[in-house]
Scaffold this motif. Structure first.
Motif, mmCIF file in Angstrom:
data_model
loop_
_atom_site.group_PDB
_atom_site.id
_atom_site.type_symbol
_atom_site.label_atom_id
_atom_site.label_comp_id
_atom_site.label_asym_id
_atom_site.label_seq_id
_atom_site.Cartn_x
_atom_site.Cartn_y
_atom_site.Cartn_z
ATOM 1 N N GLY A 326 0.817 -1.221 0.000
ATOM 2 C CA GLY A 326 0.000 0.000 0.000
ATOM 3 C C GLY A 326 0.842 1.258 0.000
ATOM 4 O O GLY A 326 0.457 2.285 -0.566
ATOM 5 N N PHE A 327 2.053 1.185 0.594
ATOM 6 C CA PHE A 327 2.905 2.380 0.617
ATOM 7 C C PHE A 327 3.487 2.637 -0.769
ATOM 8 O O PHE A 327 3.631 3.779 -1.208
ATOM 9 C CB PHE A 327 4.031 2.201 1.634
ATOM 10 N N TYR A 328 3.761 1.544 -1.481
ATOM 11 C CA TYR A 328 4.282 1.674 -2.853
ATOM 12 C C TYR A 328 3.209 2.309 -3.731
ATOM 13 O O TYR A 328 3.454 3.303 -4.433
ATOM 14 C CB TYR A 328 4.671 0.298 -3.380
ATOM 15 N N VAL A 329 2.005 1.754 -3.649
ATOM 16 C CA VAL A 329 0.909 2.268 -4.481
ATOM 17 C C VAL A 329 0.581 3.711 -4.100
ATOM 18 O O VAL A 329 0.371 4.571 -4.947
ATOM 19 C CB VAL A 329 -0.325 1.364 -4.354
ATOM 20 N N ALA A 330 0.624 4.008 -2.797
ATOM 21 C CA ALA A 330 0.326 5.384 -2.366
ATOM 22 C C ALA A 330 1.382 6.350 -2.906
ATOM 23 O O ALA A 330 1.069 7.484 -3.283
ATOM 24 C CB ALA A 330 0.280 5.461 -0.830
ATOM 25 N N LEU A 373 -5.711 6.876 3.836
ATOM 26 C CA LEU A 373 -4.246 7.052 3.985
ATOM 27 C C LEU A 373 -4.010 7.909 5.215
ATOM 28 O O LEU A 373 -4.347 9.088 5.234
ATOM 29 C CB LEU A 373 -3.651 7.719 2.738
ATOM 30 N N GLN A 374 -3.453 7.315 6.294
ATOM 31 C CA GLN A 374 -3.269 8.037 7.552
ATOM 32 C C GLN A 374 -1.811 8.484 7.667
ATOM 33 O O GLN A 374 -0.916 7.731 7.317
ATOM 34 C CB GLN A 374 -3.625 7.102 8.704
ATOM 35 N N HIS A 375 -1.630 9.729 8.127
ATOM 36 C CA HIS A 375 -0.262 10.272 8.216
ATOM 37 C C HIS A 375 0.063 10.649 9.651
ATOM 38 O O HIS A 375 -0.806 10.825 10.464
ATOM 39 C CB HIS A 375 -0.124 11.516 7.330
ATOM 40 N N PHE A 376 1.378 10.774 9.898
ATOM 41 C CA PHE A 376 1.829 11.293 11.192
ATOM 42 C C PHE A 376 2.777 12.441 10.905
ATOM 43 O O PHE A 376 3.719 12.268 10.135
ATOM 44 C CB PHE A 376 2.533 10.185 11.984
ATOM 45 N N PRO A 377 2.601 13.601 11.512
ATOM 46 C CA PRO A 377 3.582 14.664 11.353
ATOM 47 C C PRO A 377 4.906 14.168 11.912
ATOM 48 O O PRO A 377 4.956 13.619 12.984
ATOM 49 C CB PRO A 377 3.057 15.799 12.219
ATOM 50 N N SER A 378 5.963 14.358 11.099
ATOM 51 C CA SER A 378 7.260 13.963 11.645
ATOM 52 C C SER A 378 8.195 15.134 11.410
ATOM 53 O O SER A 378 8.050 15.888 10.482
ATOM 54 C CB SER A 378 7.779 12.719 10.930
ATOM 55 N N THR A 379 9.172 15.307 12.289
ATOM 56 C CA THR A 379 10.018 16.503 12.151
ATOM 57 C C THR A 379 10.985 16.333 10.987
ATOM 58 O O THR A 379 11.422 17.258 10.406
ATOM 59 C CB THR A 379 10.862 16.695 13.428
ATOM 60 N N SER A 380 11.287 15.061 10.655
ATOM 61 C CA SER A 380 12.099 14.902 9.437
ATOM 62 C C SER A 380 11.992 13.461 8.980
ATOM 63 O O SER A 380 11.814 12.576 9.802
ATOM 64 C CB SER A 380 13.561 15.213 9.745
ATOM 65 N N PRO A 381 12.065 13.253 7.673
ATOM 66 C CA PRO A 381 11.919 11.871 7.177
ATOM 67 C C PRO A 381 12.933 10.936 7.842
ATOM 68 O O PRO A 381 12.640 9.804 8.127
ATOM 69 C CB PRO A 381 12.225 12.005 5.679
ATOM 70 N N THR A 396 1.645 6.619 7.534
ATOM 71 C CA THR A 396 1.885 5.582 8.551
ATOM 72 C C THR A 396 0.914 4.417 8.442
ATOM 73 O O THR A 396 1.177 3.354 8.983
ATOM 74 C CB THR A 396 1.702 6.161 9.980
ATOM 75 N N GLN A 397 -0.228 4.639 7.784
ATOM 76 C CA GLN A 397 -1.198 3.537 7.750
ATOM 77 C C GLN A 397 -2.110 3.614 6.535
ATOM 78 O O GLN A 397 -2.622 4.682 6.204
ATOM 79 C CB GLN A 397 -2.058 3.575 9.026
ATOM 80 N N VAL A 398 -2.255 2.477 5.886
ATOM 81 C CA VAL A 398 -3.273 2.326 4.836
ATOM 82 C C VAL A 398 -4.418 1.558 5.455
ATOM 83 O O VAL A 398 -4.204 0.530 6.103
ATOM 84 C CB VAL A 398 -2.706 1.544 3.629
ATOM 85 N N ARG A 399 -5.627 2.108 5.315
ATOM 86 C CA ARG A 399 -6.815 1.478 5.897
ATOM 87 C C ARG A 399 -7.841 1.352 4.772
ATOM 88 O O ARG A 399 -8.578 2.298 4.475
ATOM 89 C CB ARG A 399 -7.316 2.378 7.025
ATOM 90 N N TRP A 400 -7.884 0.152 4.150
ATOM 91 C CA TRP A 400 -8.717 0.031 2.966
ATOM 92 C C TRP A 400 -9.360 -1.343 2.892
ATOM 93 O O TRP A 400 -8.661 -2.357 2.850
ATOM 94 C CB TRP A 400 -7.898 0.274 1.695
#
Ligand SMILES: C[N+](C)(C)CCCC[C@H](N)C(=O)O
Ligand SMILES: O=C(O)CCC(=O)C(=O)O
Length: 490
Positions: A326-330, A373-381, A396-400
């Motif tokens: 899911g991260f690849y497709v996203a 598609l769920q994200h988390f704020p991060s200070t740097s990759p 951080t999360q695919v929910r599908w």
């Protein structure tokens, strides 16, 4: 050696320190062959200084961290302030005067040493005619000063001003490796005996799951018992309305289409939970023409079907497992269809599981819903080892699970066409031959799974593991066996 520099002399001492380090490094650099130089050149201790609010640490001539005094006092790791076994804070944070200042700060081999004034009322000794009021200030300070030692590595890892990038090795170990269908040429695989016999094999398995989002385990005995034992190498099993360790077949024994023989498109499980399970382990135990025909046990935890009789399923019978990253497709969606990506990242989609309503009840996220598609704020990759090129948002999360999606009753009317366009685009990418890989244990927050329709008698078993439980195990193994050295932040 202790370097204790008061602010007023900081600049001269800093100049001397920089000159000494530069000279040392120049001399060392000259006398050592390449490769040995860095370590020797920088064997000095980090320098420290303090002002009325903070302590500054000079890691090298270009890298500094600053720590507020009350932050340092609050984070004292001595056994009086921090339970050495339970790793819990014993100190009462709220007794620390907001304006607390160190009595002294010095750099020692063990780490940064800070002497603090007492802030609890000194325990005057009445037998000595003492009372808190007549204790001499110096006696009070001397008697109840508090010493804190902050190991350099711990201090550097927990530097917040600035955040320090994780060391390269750590980032590489945690880096997500995105994949498409070509992963079939060399899927991440570990041997069952390695996972079962020691923690090194277990660490390899969990590291693969973290990097690839899935990992096969070859050679698992085709029994529910062996598979359950394998699951418990990671953590306790997460029980749900489907039971703890599950075995299932197409008998609708539970109210879910997994208990049928129809095809299931790429999906993640538990989209109707606030916190979907972290890992999902699948092991195909058998798949035969009919319930009573010869046992062609399959070893589904093994990689792609083998020519021998232990393949995962007979192509003619169907029931092959599908995996999609899911991260690849996203990442493709984000690149080629940013508007669709934005919609899947913001629209809250409700989901439900109502097939067991007379026993477990009805699971539903209808009141809130969660983005696909769920994200988390991060200070740097680099903090998360993620591939995200955005410095602020990390996927951080695919929910599908389109089958479990509930009625869209709170979608703004203007968004309805856009939402359907976005999920159509998402679906077309998920089902493109480049994405699909027909496998085991998957990261249910990243890798979507499914199966082709099948006929015949098919017995699958497996378990859910919580994401926190998986990550806790992996952190523990890394601290003990891995390359990450001192603990991260506790
Ligand atoms: C894995 N096991 C067969 C026990 C349960 C499957 C539940 C599937 C459910 N539709 C979901 O997507 O969460
Ligand atoms: O039967 C399978 O191979 C997978 C079933 C499934 O997708 C699920 O249980 O979520």
């Amino acid at each position: 050696m202790s370097v204790n520099v008061q602010p007023e002399r900081w600049s001269r001492a800093a100049r001397t320190w920089v000159q000494r380090r530069t000279a040392a490094s120049a001399a060392t650099l000259a006398s050592k062959p390449p490769g040995e130089q860095d370590h020797e050149a920088w064997e000095d201790l980090p320098i420290n200084s303090m002002d009325e609010n903070r302590v500054a640490i000079g890691w090298d001539t270009r890298t500094w961290s600053r720590f507020h005094h009350q932050w340092l006092r609050d984070h004292c790791r001595c056994s009086e302030c921090f339970h050495p076994t339970t790793m819990q804070r014993l100190l009462n944070t709220f007794e620390i005067p907001p304006g607390i200042q160190p009595i002294s700060v010095s750099s020692t081999r063990q780490g940064l040493k800070v002497i603090w004034p007492s802030f609890a009322t000194a325990d005057a000794d009445p037998d000595l005619g003492e009372s808190p009021s007549n204790l001499k200030k110096s006696e009070r300070k001397r008697e109840h000063e508090h010493e804190s030692i902050y190991p350099w590595e711990w201090l550097r890892k927990n530097s917040y001003d600035p955040r320090m990038p994780r060391d390269e090795e750590e980032v590489l170990e945690k880096k997500k490796i995105l994949w498409g269908s070509r992963i079939a040429q060399s899927p991440p695989t570990v041997a069952y005996e390695d996972v079962m016999k020691g923690d090194k094999g277990l660490l390899k398995w969990l590291t693969n799951i973290e990097q690839f989002g899935f990992c096969f385990v070859s050679g698992v005995p085709p029994t529910a018992e062996a598979t359950e034992e394998l699951s418990r190498r990671i953590a306790f099993i997460r029980e749900t309305q489907y039971g703890r360790f599950w075995e299932f077949t197409s008998d609708l024994s539970k109210g879910d289409t997994a208990y049928t023989s129809i095809a299931l498109g790429a999906h993640t499980d538990n989209t109707y939970f606030t916190d979907p399970c972290g890992l999902q382990l699948f092991h195909l135990l058998s798949h035969t023409e009919t319930a009573d025909s010869g046992d062609s046990t399959a070893d589904a935890a093994s990689p792609t079907p083998k020519s021998s009789n232990t393949n995962t399923s007979h192509p003619s019978l169907g029931g092959t497992t599908l995996l999609v990253d899911g991260f690849y497709v996203a990442s493709i969606l984000r690149e080629l269809h940013p508007e669709a990506y934005e919609i899947l990242s913001s629209v809250r989609v409700p989901a439900h599981a109502a097939g067991e309503k007379h026993t477990s009840g009805i699971y539903s996220t209808a009141e809130t819903g969660f983005p696909i598609l769920q994200h988390f704020p991060s200070t740097s990759p680099s903090d998360t080892g993620s591939n995200s090129d955005s410095p602020t948002q990390t996927l951080t999360q695919v929910r599908w699970n389109n089958d479990d999606r509930s009625a869209l009753s709170s979608l703004p009317p203007s968004l309805v066409p856009k939402f359907y366009n976005a999920i159509r685009t998402w679906h077309s990418l998920l089902t493109s031959p480049d994405s699909e890989y027909w496998a085991v244990i998957v990261d249910n927050w990243r890798v979507l799974h499914g199966r082709s329709a099948f006929r015949g008698a098919r017995r699958m078993c497996g378990a859910y593991i919580g994401m926190d439980d998986f990550k806790a195990k992996l952190r523990g193994l890394r601290e003990r066996l891995g390359k990450c050295g001192a603990s991260d932040g506790w």
